[in-house]
Write an enzyme that holds these catalytic residues in place. Structure first.
Site, mmCIF file in Angstrom:
data_model
loop_
_atom_site.group_PDB
_atom_site.id
_atom_site.type_symbol
_atom_site.label_atom_id
_atom_site.label_comp_id
_atom_site.label_asym_id
_atom_site.label_seq_id
_atom_site.Cartn_x
_atom_site.Cartn_y
_atom_site.Cartn_z
ATOM 1 N N GLY A 183 41.263 29.867 48.256
ATOM 2 C CA GLY A 183 40.327 29.134 47.412
ATOM 3 C C GLY A 183 39.152 30.054 47.157
ATOM 4 O O GLY A 183 39.169 31.228 47.521
ATOM 5 N N ARG A 223 34.500 33.631 48.426
ATOM 6 C CA ARG A 223 33.250 34.387 48.330
ATOM 7 C C ARG A 223 32.672 34.313 46.923
ATOM 8 O O ARG A 223 31.977 35.214 46.468
ATOM 9 C CB ARG A 223 33.447 35.843 48.750
ATOM 10 C CG ARG A 223 34.511 36.611 48.009
ATOM 11 C CD ARG A 223 34.478 38.079 48.408
ATOM 12 N NE ARG A 223 35.579 38.832 47.834
ATOM 13 C CZ ARG A 223 35.650 40.154 47.852
ATOM 14 N NH1 ARG A 223 34.666 40.859 48.383
ATOM 15 N NH2 ARG A 223 36.683 40.769 47.339
ATOM 16 N N GLY A 254 32.121 36.390 52.919
ATOM 17 C CA GLY A 254 31.690 35.877 51.626
ATOM 18 C C GLY A 254 30.901 36.864 50.792
ATOM 19 O O GLY A 254 30.280 36.493 49.797
ATOM 20 N N ASP A 293 47.232 33.531 42.187
ATOM 21 C CA ASP A 293 45.848 33.061 42.197
ATOM 22 C C ASP A 293 44.926 34.012 41.441
ATOM 23 O O ASP A 293 43.749 33.700 41.253
ATOM 24 C CB ASP A 293 45.344 32.870 43.629
ATOM 25 C CG ASP A 293 45.425 34.143 44.454
ATOM 26 O OD1 ASP A 293 46.548 34.630 44.656
ATOM 27 O OD2 ASP A 293 44.374 34.651 44.892
ATOM 28 N N ASN A 294 45.456 35.151 40.992
ATOM 29 C CA ASN A 294 44.669 36.102 40.207
ATOM 30 C C ASN A 294 45.042 36.100 38.728
ATOM 31 O O ASN A 294 44.661 37.005 37.986
ATOM 32 C CB ASN A 294 44.849 37.526 40.752
ATOM 33 C CG ASN A 294 44.175 37.715 42.100
ATOM 34 O OD1 ASN A 294 43.328 36.916 42.494
ATOM 35 N ND2 ASN A 294 44.544 38.756 42.811
ATOM 36 N N ASP A 331 39.381 39.204 38.438
ATOM 37 C CA ASP A 331 39.533 39.334 39.889
ATOM 38 C C ASP A 331 40.007 40.735 40.277
ATOM 39 O O ASP A 331 41.050 40.927 40.892
ATOM 40 C CB ASP A 331 40.495 38.269 40.434
ATOM 41 C CG ASP A 331 39.918 37.600 41.672
ATOM 42 O OD1 ASP A 331 38.787 37.934 42.050
ATOM 43 O OD2 ASP A 331 40.593 36.744 42.263
#
Length: 457
Positions: free
Chosen positions: A93, A96, A129, A257-258, A267
């Site tokens: 998720g 950062r 983060g 997720d990218n 990303d």
């Protein structure tokens, strides 16, 4: 992003709130010891009505994250899952980063301002983060170069050094820290849909489909929303894969997720531009199997689109989704023709001739290992010098039949060397910053890249 930036009045939005709490966590930005402005995107900031901000107000919003007027009152860390190197991970998720604000540009597009390195969130797991300053510098350079080369990309909007000493296992430590703000058309990823499928939440899936179609594609969802959404994503991601190849770019980490839902590149991590046409060239030192190697990127992006289709099975029958997925290959072939001809600076002819031209181009580049940037610089507008060796003879003959899409009348074409972004130069730019706090090579490179972009457009 594909549209050229044009000055426009500030038009805040908060459409993401329609999705509701299951899609995000409300978070706070980290309090940084320092906020040193290193880069502000004065090309794109006027497009969202923020070009007139003073540096002090800029830092207040993008270093201390004071809310912009009438948009999100607090940052939102979005929830998503994803396949990472083909292994499903439900423990990710926004770890950062967060969605800081939404705005509209002069074309009416909903745009997101998202962050990287803004502090820990509920999804940080064991991470701090934070973002290294080197990582931020590299992302600015990547996005500027890709935009100039005609690739749909997020734009690096702001880079602020934050004064913390970070420890990383894969680079010299301690190292300097930064917070980056990105401007993009979407913060929604394929992994956002995968998370809902994982939880078998059909109602939330329908809500997300409606949000994306309505706000990002300008359509009402209707009864076939899932299929139409996949169709858009297949088209956009096929175009992205083709543009990567024409740019000689290797993203490095094409996990699901990218990949965002509007087909923008974003990303950035261990990216590189390939120096020559080497299909197995990889960017990430940890990509031992070459899963995301240069020539495998279309396959990787297609595989990610397949994962979206799998997720959409939560609310759709399989046959129409499969039919859409089968369009990826033909659309990629059309897209690679457009992308290669655009970079060559010539107008299309017909499918057979264009395909033959590109096959001759790839064969000559691969056989000779000629520098990619040098070749496209020399060949722009269909004029390949006679000094090129024999393997380029079929390509030269094919190019002679093409019409230039624009003349070589920009001063850039009189330069001795093409503008490039190979790893040695990236490292030299960072070295000047790291060793001497000398930002002149960085800013000079951004200016040079934008000048090249003006010559190509």
């Amino acid at each position: 992003m594909a549209f050229s930036p044009q000055a426009f009045s500030y038009t805040p939005e908060a459409a993401i709130l329609e999705l509701g709490e299951p899609f995000y966590d409300r978070v706070e930005a980290a309090a940084f010891p320092k906020t040193l402005l290193r880069f502000r995107n004065d090309r794109w900031s006027p497009a969202v009505g923020l070009g007139e901000l003073s540096d002090a107000r800029w830092v207040a919003h993008f270093g201390r994250f004071e809310p912009l007027p009438d948009t999100l009152r607090e940052p939102l860390a979005l929830r998503y899952h994803g396949h990472q190197f083909r292994v499903y991970n439900p423990e990710i998720g926004d770890g950062r980063g967060f969605l800081f604000a939404q705005l509209r540009d002069g074309h009416g597009r909903l745009l997101d301002l998202g962050t990287k390195g803004s502090g820990q969130t509920p999804h940080s797991r064991f991470g701090d983060g934070r973002l290294t300053l080197k990582g931020g510098v590299r992302e600015v350079l990547a996005t500027e170069m890709l935009e100039a080369l005609g690739v749909e990309t997020s734009n690096s909007f702001s880079l602020i050094e934050t004064g913390e000493a970070l420890h990383r296992g894969d680079e010299p430590s301690p190292t300097r820290s930064a917070v980056l703000v990105r401007l993009s058309h979407s913060h929604i990823r394929i992994g956002t849909f995968q998370r809902l499928a994982y939880h078998r939440d059909g109602e939330a899936m329908e809500r997300l489909i409606a949000y994306v179609l309505r706000h990002l594609y300008g359509e009402e969802p209707g009864t076939d929303g899932a299929v139409r959404l996949l169709d858009h994503v297949v088209s956009r991601t096929a175009e992205l894969a083709a543009r990567y190849m024409a740019a000689g770019f290797v993203h490095g980490v094409l996990n699901s997720d990218n990949i965002n839902i509007t087909g923008e590149s974003f990303d950035y991590g261990p990216w590189r531009f390939a120096p020559s046409w080497e299909p197995g060239f990889t960017a990430a030192y940890f990509d031992h199997a070459g899963l995301y190697a240069f020539a495998r990127q279309p396959e990787a992006i297609h595989w990610d689109a397949m994962q979206l289709a799998v997720a959409l099975r939560t609310v759709s029958e399989a046959p129409p989704l499969i039919e859409v997925l089968e369009r990826f290959g033909p659309r990629y072939q059309e897209a690679i023709r457009r992308a290669m001809l655009w970079r060559l600076g010539v107008e299309p002819r017909d499918s057979a001739a264009d395909t033959a031209l590109i096959e001759a181009l790839e064969a000559a580049l691969h056989e000779t290992q000629a520098p990619i940037d040098r070749f496209f610089f020399d060949a722009f507008a269909g004029r390949l010098p006679d000094s090129y060796p024999e393997p380029f003879a079929p390509l030269r003959a094919a190019l002679a039949e093409y019409t230039a899409r624009k003349p070589r009348d920009h001063p850039y074409w009189s330069d001795a060397e093409p503008c490039s972004m190979l790893i040695d130069e990236v490292e030299a730019i960072w070295s000047a910053i790291d060793r001497d706090d000398d930002w002149a090579p960085f800013h000079a490179k951004v200016a040079a890249v934008r000048r090249m972009g003006a010559a190509l457009r």
